[in-house]
Design a protein around this motif. Sequence first.
Motif, short mmCIF file in Angstrom:
data_model
loop_
_atom_site.label_atom_id
_atom_site.label_comp_id
_atom_site.label_asym_id
_atom_site.label_seq_id
_atom_site.Cartn_x
_atom_site.Cartn_y
_atom_site.Cartn_z
N LEU A 247 0.83 -1.20 0.00
CA LEU A 247 0.00 0.00 0.00
C LEU A 247 0.87 1.25 0.00
CD1 LEU A 247 -2.45 -1.23 2.73
CD2 LEU A 247 -2.89 -1.13 0.29
N GLN B 214 2.19 4.79 0.94
CA GLN B 214 2.27 5.61 2.14
C GLN B 214 1.88 7.04 1.78
OE1 GLN B 214 3.36 4.86 5.46
NE2 GLN B 214 2.71 2.91 4.63
N TYR C 221 -3.57 -1.92 11.97
CA TYR C 221 -3.24 -1.97 10.54
C TYR C 221 -3.41 -0.59 9.91
CZ TYR C 221 -2.44 -6.99 9.64
OH TYR C 221 -1.91 -8.24 9.58
N SER D 279 -3.20 2.24 11.48
CA SER D 279 -2.14 3.08 12.03
C SER D 279 -0.85 2.90 11.25
CB SER D 279 -1.94 2.73 13.51
OG SER D 279 -0.79 3.36 14.02
N GLU D 280 -0.58 1.66 10.84
CA GLU D 280 0.62 1.39 10.03
C GLU D 280 0.57 2.13 8.71
OE1 GLU D 280 2.98 0.49 12.21
OE2 GLU D 280 3.79 -0.24 10.32
N GLN D 281 -0.64 2.41 8.25
CA GLN D 281 -0.80 3.13 6.98
C GLN D 281 -0.97 4.63 7.22
OE1 GLN D 281 -0.31 1.61 4.14
NE2 GLN D 281 -0.11 -0.38 5.13
N GLY D 282 -0.75 5.05 8.45
CA GLY D 282 -0.81 6.48 8.76
C GLY D 282 -2.22 7.02 8.92
N TYR E 27 -5.29 7.25 11.68
CA TYR E 27 -5.49 7.07 13.12
C TYR E 27 -6.96 7.15 13.47
CZ TYR E 27 -0.52 8.09 12.76
OH TYR E 27 0.80 8.08 12.38
#
Lengths: 159, 385
Positions: free
Chosen positions: B2, B4, B304, B306-309, B311
Amino acid sequence: MSQSENTPHTSIIAQNCEKVNTKITSGASPSTSWVYSDLVKEHFLNPCNFLMGDEAQFACDAIGVVGNPVCGDQMKMFLVIKDGKISDVRWKTYGCASAIAATSALSELIKGKTLDEALTVGPETITAYLGGLPEHKVHCSVLGHEALAAAIANYRKKP
Amino acid sequence: MLEQSDHPIYLDHAATMPLLPIVKQQMQEALLADYGNASSLHQRGHMAHQIVEAARSQIARLINADPAEIIFTSGGSESNNTVMETFRDRKVAVSAIEHPSVLESAKARASQVTILPVDAEGRVSPADISPDVDLVSVMLANNEIGTLEPLAAIAKHCKKHNIFVHTDATQAFGKIKIDVRTLGVDYMTLSAHKIGGPIGVGVLYVKQGSPYHPLILGGHQENRRRAGTTNIIGIAGFGAAAAWCWDHWSCRKWAGVAKLRNELKQRILQEIPYCTCNTPAEHSLPHILNLSFAAAEGESIQLYLSEQGIYVGTGSACAAGDLRPSHVIMATKHDAEIAHNSIRFALGLDTTEADIERVMQVLPPIIARLRDMSTIKLGEKDVSI
């Protein structure tokens, strides 16, 4: 082929994990902002040995399940057993990050072991392997060994 | 993999709002000024006193209260606890979906606590209020699912039976127009950090003449209603945030956020099967959208994302300190799985169309992946709407 293999996630699914060499492919947040250890994060983001797609398509010798969706966590283990050893293992988990990571870790820990050896892998081993888990998470998310024990008991009950 | 994004997308404005630039500036000015103790009579003390009184007026006008009815506290939880302290050993009724600082402080202090049930949308019915209670506490808007409570009707019912009314307006404050007089409440809880002010400062509105007993004793501050040296910097920030809301017609701005929120809702319901919407279609705050994704657990979705920015919040037990699923979704949907699988999107005034687009790029594959991993088979239980 499961549906997810066509998703953009394909590249981060590592079915044969060498965690030492595995790179986390995404990382919007630095590891310091993560509530879990780096290894938990890695097993959560790139879980090993999870059973993709329809479980009926996976030929195995034993299945065990533990937990309840009402409590927020459920694990299911699928074992392939050859000559008394676990030659292959897959799992499914409904649950939080530590539940997914703990089941992934367990699957790595038991591969190739005899059934009796596999039964000695308990929550402490899994937690230690992962470099620790928040204390309140251990009793609810580290349940995979119970699913494993159930699978082995089911296997041994077979005529 | 994915893509960023360059910037994180913050969709957790119901948890806390980023500090407004004007708030930062005015807090810095207050910090740099050589202020004294607001209780001291000398010049420096007087300067601090002026900062505090200006903030009190700015907050009071935003809810149509008299400045004398505004008591500064350390935040919403203290304000809620103070109300319950006032009604110690009395009969109290609270809604099932109140914040824990209402629920737990009521249980700890009242002689009898009645939990008022809510409907599937989270609304309290005034008819459920027994005439023999002394205080009713119902929030103005729910923090998890965004439900607006029929407060004016509840207060009207209570007045008939001489029951005092408290409302925790923490989440509604700044988002919808609030007038304590037309609402007819006796007590109202407010918090600075939900409107772009600092964390650690709140207000309890106490209508003139209503019973009051301080929670913190030992000083004459706040007209003997709340002891402790005045939090000048925090209050300066709260005042600045309240002034910003007033000057910018914040309620109108927030009403505009509903369009993007509704778009996100429609797209999720269209593009991801087996979702349940926990936020009412009507009677809700404009920026909150709470949904549950069958077979995908909330904390995992949250992390998951959060890992992609991106929140967001969740009602999952796993994300809660006490490992219990959201009491709000349990009270409205009566289903632990729906509670575990819930995600709260709380949009901000700066949320854009592009942010929604990115959520819709990232979210469907995450849900598909977690569902693929899950022990729960879709469709075995009817959770779709």
